[in-house]
Design an enzyme around this catalytic site. Structure first.
Site, PDB file in Angstrom:
ATOM      1  CG  HIS A  62      46.162  66.584 -49.992  1.00 55.43           C
ATOM      2  ND1 HIS A  62      47.383  67.194 -50.216  1.00 55.43           N
ATOM      3  CD2 HIS A  62      45.261  67.591 -49.912  1.00 55.43           C
ATOM      4  CE1 HIS A  62      47.222  68.510 -50.259  1.00 55.43           C
ATOM      5  NE2 HIS A  62      45.932  68.772 -50.080  1.00 55.43           N
ATOM      6  CG  ASP A  94      41.778  69.754 -42.607  1.00 53.13           C
ATOM      7  OD1 ASP A  94      42.673  68.908 -42.413  1.00 53.13           O
ATOM      8  OD2 ASP A  94      41.995  70.982 -42.579  1.00 53.13           O
ATOM      9  CB  SER A 105      30.897  66.779 -50.816  1.00 56.76           C
ATOM     10  OG  SER A 105      29.969  65.742 -51.024  1.00 56.76           O
TER      11      SER A 105
END
Length: 267
Positions: free
Chosen positions: A128, A71, A231
């Site tokens: 992921h 995200d 980050s």
């Protein structure tokens, strides 16, 4: 500041921890209904909250060859021009610097493709896999701890090749690819599923791990790592590998497992 933030984030402070998490959720507008556990008071530490898993089905897989790994918001993406990666108007940096000075590794991505995605404080902070991959190497590269928000990216030369980072090298169906976890101000640590916490310790020298004799296979969409405070992720692909999602553009918000791109068939 970063060391102190890491200590606070890892502390089990009872009511203080709960109050800190609640203030963070309210300030940044974190959507706790997407979390597997939406109960703010049940998290023993800020880190436990920050790396919270999502509820089942919150991020369905798109019908695409390459999935968005996090995200966040698109910083930049597109073609690598020889060995130059576009950071922001007036700023570029080299693949050689990004991967820690390994010329052979950097050469695999000459004229390839890249994507840089920024994770804001309110985002889900697990990372992921964009596609199936077999881990071959992990490289810890020491560096600065500049903020990596969009304003800093526009103002600090070579930002992503200057900050502390963890370079993860994979072999995939279309050849090698790299996922770079970039550290930043108050990022307490970065961790991978196969190693655990990589930093701290923060060393002055580059550290490397090889996995030739103990392969680590991770499927498309599965977790590969996480940030303890937010980050940026930079991905590198070889030439003629990815056609990026035509809806993507700089600063566009993206979600984990949406379509990042399709496999190129026009090479």
């Amino acid at each position: 500041m970063t060391v102190l933030a890491g200590k606070i984030a890892g502390a089990r402070g009872g009511a203080f921890t709960t109050a800190l998490i609640r203030a963070f959720v309210n300030f940044y507008g974190v959507n706790m209904q997407e979390a597997a556990n939406p109960d703010i008071g049940s998290y023993a530490s800020f880190n436990e909250f920050f790396t919270r898993p999502l509820r089942e089905g919150a991020r369905p897989f798109a019908n695409a060859d390459f999935l968005c790994p996090v995200d966040g918001a698109v910083s930049q993406f597109g073609r690598i021009h020889k060995d130059r990666i576009f950071q922001a108007k007036g700023h570029e940096y080299s693949t050689l610097a990004l991967v820690g000075g390994d010329r052979q590794l950097a050469g695999l991505f000459e004229d390839g493709e890249f994507a840089t995605i920024y994770l804001s404080p309110k985002d889900y902070h697990r990372i992921h896999m964009p596609c199936d991959g077999r881990l071959t190497r992990m490289i810890y590269v020491p560096g600065d701890l500049f903020s990596v928000n969009p304003t800093t990216a526009r103002g600090v030369p070579n930002l992503f090749a200057r900050n502390e980072r963890v370079v993860c090298v994979f072999d995939g169906k279309d050849g090698p690819f790299v996922m770079v976890l970039v550290g930043a101000t108050i990022v307490g640590s970065m961790a991978t599923v196969w190693h655990g916490v990589v930093n701290p310790p923060r060393t002055a020298d580059i550290r490397e791990w090889r996995y030739d004799d103990k392969p680590v296979d991770i499927a498309r969409g599965k977790e590969m790592g996480r940030f303890l405070l937010g980050s940026t992720v930079v991905m590198l692909f070889p030439k003629n590998t990815v056609n990026f999602n035509p809806d993507w553009k700089p600063e566009r918000l993206v979600q984990l497992c949406e379509a990042m791109g399709t496999r190129r068939t026009d090479a």
